[in-house]
Design an enzyme around this catalytic site. Sequence first.
Site, PDB file in Angstrom:
ATOM      1  N   ARG A  80       0.829  -1.215   0.000  1.00  0.00           N
ATOM      2  CA  ARG A  80       0.000   0.000   0.000  1.00  0.00           C
ATOM      3  C   ARG A  80       0.855   1.254   0.000  1.00  0.00           C
ATOM      4  O   ARG A  80       0.540   2.215  -0.706  1.00  0.00           O
ATOM      5  CB  ARG A  80      -0.973  -0.035   1.175  1.00  0.00           C
ATOM      6  CG  ARG A  80      -2.134  -0.962   0.908  1.00  0.00           C
ATOM      7  CD  ARG A  80      -3.038  -1.201   2.086  1.00  0.00           C
ATOM      8  NE  ARG A  80      -4.174  -2.033   1.668  1.00  0.00           N
ATOM      9  CZ  ARG A  80      -5.068  -2.539   2.482  1.00  0.00           C
ATOM     10  NH1 ARG A  80      -4.987  -2.314   3.785  1.00  0.00           N
ATOM     11  NH2 ARG A  80      -6.060  -3.286   2.018  1.00  0.00           N
ATOM     12  N   TYR A 114      -6.307  -0.767  -6.964  1.00  0.00           N
ATOM     13  CA  TYR A 114      -5.783  -2.025  -6.406  1.00  0.00           C
ATOM     14  C   TYR A 114      -5.103  -1.823  -5.058  1.00  0.00           C
ATOM     15  O   TYR A 114      -4.900  -0.713  -4.610  1.00  0.00           O
ATOM     16  CB  TYR A 114      -4.910  -2.784  -7.388  1.00  0.00           C
ATOM     17  CG  TYR A 114      -3.666  -2.157  -7.967  1.00  0.00           C
ATOM     18  CD1 TYR A 114      -3.047  -1.032  -7.442  1.00  0.00           C
ATOM     19  CD2 TYR A 114      -3.082  -2.752  -9.091  1.00  0.00           C
ATOM     20  CE1 TYR A 114      -1.908  -0.516  -7.993  1.00  0.00           C
ATOM     21  CE2 TYR A 114      -1.937  -2.238  -9.656  1.00  0.00           C
ATOM     22  CZ  TYR A 114      -1.337  -1.124  -9.099  1.00  0.00           C
ATOM     23  OH  TYR A 114      -0.187  -0.623  -9.660  1.00  0.00           O
ATOM     24  N   GLU A 115      -4.815  -2.956  -4.409  1.00  0.00           N
ATOM     25  CA  GLU A 115      -4.316  -2.993  -3.024  1.00  0.00           C
ATOM     26  C   GLU A 115      -5.272  -2.304  -2.052  1.00  0.00           C
ATOM     27  O   GLU A 115      -4.863  -1.670  -1.086  1.00  0.00           O
ATOM     28  CB  GLU A 115      -2.925  -2.361  -2.936  1.00  0.00           C
ATOM     29  CG  GLU A 115      -1.877  -3.045  -3.770  1.00  0.00           C
ATOM     30  CD  GLU A 115      -1.754  -4.535  -3.471  1.00  0.00           C
ATOM     31  OE1 GLU A 115      -2.031  -4.936  -2.323  1.00  0.00           O
ATOM     32  OE2 GLU A 115      -1.392  -5.293  -4.380  1.00  0.00           O
ATOM     33  N   GLY A 116      -6.558  -2.476  -2.295  1.00  0.00           N
ATOM     34  CA  GLY A 116      -7.574  -1.844  -1.472  1.00  0.00           C
ATOM     35  C   GLY A 116      -7.928  -0.496  -2.061  1.00  0.00           C
ATOM     36  O   GLY A 116      -7.099   0.417  -2.089  1.00  0.00           O
TER      37      GLY A 116
END
Length: 593
Positions: A297, A440-442
């Site tokens: 993140r 992406y990645e949350g």
Amino acid sequence: MADYKAPLREMHFLLHEVFAADQLWARLPGLADTVDRDIADAILAEMAKLAANTLDPINRSGDEEGCQWQDGAVSTPGGFREAYATFCEGGWGALLGNPEYGGMGMPKMLGAQVEEMINAANISFALYPVLTNGACLAIDTHASEALKAQYLPKMYQGTWAGAMDLTEPHAGTDLGIIRTRAEPQDDGSYKITGNKIFITGGEQDLAENIVHLVLAKLPDAPPGPRGISLFLVPKFLPDDQGNIGARNAVHCGSIEHKMGIKASATCAMNFDGARGWLVGEVNKGLAAMFTMMNYERLGVGIQGLGGAERSYQNALAYARERLQSRSPAGPRHGDKIADPIIVHPDVRRMLLTQKALIGGGRALSTYVAQWLDIAKYGEGEEQRRAEALVALLTPVAKAFFTDKGLDCTLIGQQVLGGHGYIREWGQEQLVRDVRITQIYEGTNGIQALDLIGRKTVANGGALFEVFAEDVQEFIDLHVDRESLAEFIQPLATELQRLRDVTGRVVTAAAEDPHAPGAASVEYLHLFGYVAYAYMWAKVVAVAMPSSESDGFYAAQVKTARFFFTRLLPQTRALAASVDAGSDSLMDIDAELF
């Protein structure tokens, strides 16, 4: 597109003058004998060359060609294999790795600057080693000694790559409903069966082996996220000598055709009874995977920052060369048919917005990396404080860097006008490439919920107060410096605004379950602007004494002044949106949309 040139002067300034990184490294166990200023500067200089001479030249061609899939095999664009080999020969995959298994053990403060250069030069390429680095971190933190010894050395070398396999067609954010299953075997391994989608680097032709970290559930696992375990599943099973052996039952069913990052393979992966090994404890896989995800993140945030820097460099070069109209104050270049567009106030507004957001972001990425280093190598209360700040600031770094990163790529496109919309100049690729970083990645909406929910409301604002105390200490230290009053006083005002808003959201959440979600995105942006103000104030505190005699320092002060006067006032509107509550969001029936 202008050739990429790493902003080394800015990086040196932040590391050595603003954050005194070499002094921090000298007192942290594990870093004192590993890195100093000379080593750090040499590493940055070498990456600057690699980024400019090897990665940047294949950025546009990689986008044009993209990855290709045929019969389960994925080929990367021309030049990527050679660039990857050069990257690995330089030992870059080992930069932050554990020295016990062949890593260099360098600090994250240095790694953040290196990652920015790689991403600015070529975001698609950067994704391959970044995913491997994250997988290495999860393995090093949670796997058995046997797995670490078997896999980490080759992954640091880049001979073996890493991938993170979370998402399934029906399960994105809600990982508790994944269907991939793991069946225990008599030899201590597991059979992994299921399908994963959106797997970056799940298949490629750069490394000889790919190590998948796969979330799956045992037959007797409890429901929801409490029943998730993490497994290491290699593409090829190692033989007795540690080299690649038989092919494992894991295959790439297809690759996605995407808006951007086309030279990065985004794969659908099928596990058909593939052999895997447990990483960490049974049913504790989500916690283990979050070690990797939290690393990624911040890395994704730095992708947004790198894309913004690349867009700024391109827009600045264009603005200095493009001749259109005359300055409102009269001709600046009378020998030419028109003045360069950089003379126009609106173009300067756009360029300064980019410069201010990039400078604030680069400082904040260094600040977060500083606390990551202290959390890893520090001790006692300082270490606990660092862990709290990292937890709080990770969603801010991921979401705010990427939101502002996309803004900066769009601004750069706007500076170029029609030329920004066509492929030749490269700006439209930056817009497409950076767009995914918000997803992406949350997604950034999930990051905002994490910040306001788990990191703020859940602890009554205690984590926020750790950050607020750090800012207040800085304000108290410099409040009597008259030359800094135009920065310190507004920073104090904005810190109080953020503290007051935080308290009101925590109070509202006790009565209204929708309050955190309704406030989340605006709250994260409010937090981001105040954090950037803190960073710019730290920059000015160092730059101001030399600003009269040195153009570099003068530019820092003038950019900070633009941020404080033209961008920071957005906090007032954001605070008002947060205070508006959830009524206007939730008062309309779904059928009325």
